[in-house]
Enzyme design. Structure first.
Site, short mmCIF file in Angstrom:
data_model
loop_
_atom_site.label_atom_id
_atom_site.label_comp_id
_atom_site.label_asym_id
_atom_site.label_seq_id
_atom_site.Cartn_x
_atom_site.Cartn_y
_atom_site.Cartn_z
N LYS A 38 12.11 14.53 -53.12
CA LYS A 38 12.24 14.34 -51.64
C LYS A 38 11.37 15.28 -50.88
O LYS A 38 10.83 16.35 -51.22
CB LYS A 38 13.67 14.35 -51.28
CG LYS A 38 14.16 15.71 -51.21
CD LYS A 38 15.81 15.66 -50.95
CE LYS A 38 16.45 16.81 -51.01
NZ LYS A 38 17.62 17.22 -51.29
N TYR A 241 -1.39 38.16 -30.23
CA TYR A 241 -0.74 37.50 -29.31
C TYR A 241 0.49 38.49 -28.67
O TYR A 241 1.25 38.92 -29.50
CB TYR A 241 -0.24 36.17 -29.32
CG TYR A 241 -1.31 35.39 -29.25
CD1 TYR A 241 -2.15 34.88 -28.49
CD2 TYR A 241 -1.26 34.51 -30.60
CE1 TYR A 241 -3.04 33.87 -28.70
CE2 TYR A 241 -2.12 33.44 -30.78
CZ TYR A 241 -3.15 32.95 -29.78
OH TYR A 241 -4.02 32.20 -29.82
C1 LIG Z 1 18.09 17.59 -52.08
C2 LIG Z 1 19.57 17.29 -53.19
C3 LIG Z 1 19.60 17.75 -54.55
C4 LIG Z 1 18.68 18.88 -54.99
O1 LIG Z 1 19.24 20.25 -54.80
P1 LIG Z 1 18.52 21.26 -55.42
O2 LIG Z 1 19.44 22.47 -54.63
O3 LIG Z 1 17.01 21.49 -55.02
O4 LIG Z 1 18.74 21.18 -56.94
C5 LIG Z 1 20.65 17.17 -55.05
N1 LIG Z 1 21.41 16.27 -54.37
C6 LIG Z 1 21.25 15.85 -53.14
C7 LIG Z 1 22.00 14.78 -52.78
C8 LIG Z 1 20.29 16.31 -52.50
O5 LIG Z 1 20.00 15.94 -51.10
#
Ligand SMILES: *Cc1c(COP(=O)(O)O)cnc(C)c1O
Length: 343
Positions: A38, A241
């Site tokens: 994702k 800055y």
């Molecule tokens: C992002 C996500 C994962 C993966 O988690 P990691 O800690 O990156 O392994 C698994 N399940 C769900 C529902 C997620 O949103």
């Protein structure tokens, strides 16, 4: 006409390390991997990561947050199953059908979007996460191919075991043969006996999700940027800055072509370090949109040299600790203007 420019910043993906990590996750869990890609593979770039994972027999499926991300994966040539974790909204059905995406139903409204269509789906339970998922309801539907839940606090053994117990009794209400998945990267340590798959993102990329993590991972990502200016400033000269840093002595200041727009959080100003030739060099003054100043006194650094943001033994997790955040956030923030390279 092709315009060639110098690279100012590069995110390198180590193919061999990525493959090693997938195999290590498979070895440790003994279960097929649902590779979580994702948010453009956690900011790394799905177009680089997905084709590598697609070829591995250990990777059985992918997971994305929304249908658009699933469509992108299909267009990259991914043929394996693609789970859509983040629910369905009216209007999503055409893409789900056309691109053979597998929605995760976590609210009765998601099922309404699917309606009577022949779309296989997974169903999600909230066993303590307090985000997506049914709490109690059992759905009877021949289209259900998987049942899942998510751990909220994998570092908390007691609570995780409670979640696992709740999930175990839910799973019993579903037919034998459905896919069952709960373990994320950190959750792998529980080796849940009744799950059939693991749903892993972070660990694939070589980041340890917990202290004393029992898997032998290899860092798969290196992030580097180049120095675009080196100069000596006299004592009492402010840097960047707001003048939040003032030189105490004659200081060799390097300007690195990497700022908060590239993903280096401003909270690292005057606290974090970058790495020049294996040596940590302090970030001085405020990090700006496109540039960060470092103290290069005592080094022979020159314009065009590379500085490491993540790599050479430093992980996103290390940097995140200093920045007061988590590796996920830093990774997702790496800008698309940073060149991606698979080595
Ligand atoms: C992002 C996500 C994962 C993966 O988690 P990691 O800690 O990156 O392994 C698994 N399940 C769900 C529902 C997620 O949103």
């Amino acid at each position: 006409m092709i315009t060639v420019v110098a690279e100012r910043s590069v995110l390198q993906i180590d193919r061999e390390a990525l493959v090693h990590n997938a195999r290590e996750i498979f070895r440790f869990s003994g279960k097929g991997i649902i590779a979580v890609v994702k948010s453009d593979a956690y900011g790394i770039g799905a177009r680089w990561v997905a084709p590598i994972l697609e070829k591995l027999p250990e990777v059985k499926a992918f997971a994305v947050a929304c249908p658009e991300e699933g469509v992108v994966l299909r267009e990259l040539g991914v043929r394996k199953e693609i789970l859509v974790l983040g629910g369905l909204l009216p209007g999503d059905l055409d893409a789900v059908k056309e691109y053979r995406l597998t929605p995760v139903v976590s609210d009765i409204e998601h099922l309404r979007v699917i309606g009577g269509e022949d779309v296989p789906f997974h169903i999600k339970y909230d066993t303590g996460m307090g985000r997506l998922g049914f709490v109690e309801e059992t759905l009877e539907d021949p289209r259900i191919e998987g049942v899942m839940s998510h751990l909220s606090t994998p570092a908390d053994r007691e609570f995780s075991l409670l979640q696992i117990k709740r999930f175990s009794s839910i799973v019993k209400r579903y037919p034998q043969g459905v896919k069952v998945h709960m373990e994320s990267s950190a959750g792998l340590v529980y080796r849940i006996p009744f799950t059939t798959h693991v749903r892993v993102g972070l660990a694939l990329y070589g980041e340890k999700p917990l202290k004393n993590y029992p898997l032998n991972l290899k860092p798969a990502i290196t992030l580097r940027a180049r120095i675009v200016s080196v100069k000596d400033l006299p004592p009492d000269h402010p840097v960047s800055y707001g003048g939040t840093y003032v030189t105490r002595r004659r200081t060799r200041v390097g300007v690195v072509a990497f700022g908060y727009a590239d993903g280096l959080m401003k909270t690292l100003s005057n606290v974090g370090t970058l790495i020049y030739k294996g040596k940590e060099v302090p970030i001085i003054g405020n990090i700006t949109m496109d540039m960060t100043m470092v103290d290069l006194t005592g080094t022979g650094a020159r314009v065009g040299d590379w500085v490491t943001v993540v790599g050479e033994g430093r992980t996103f997790g290390d940097l995140a600790r200093t920045a007061g955040t988590i590796p996920y956030e830093l990774m997702c923030n790496v800008s698309s203007r940073v060149l991606r390279e698979v080595i």
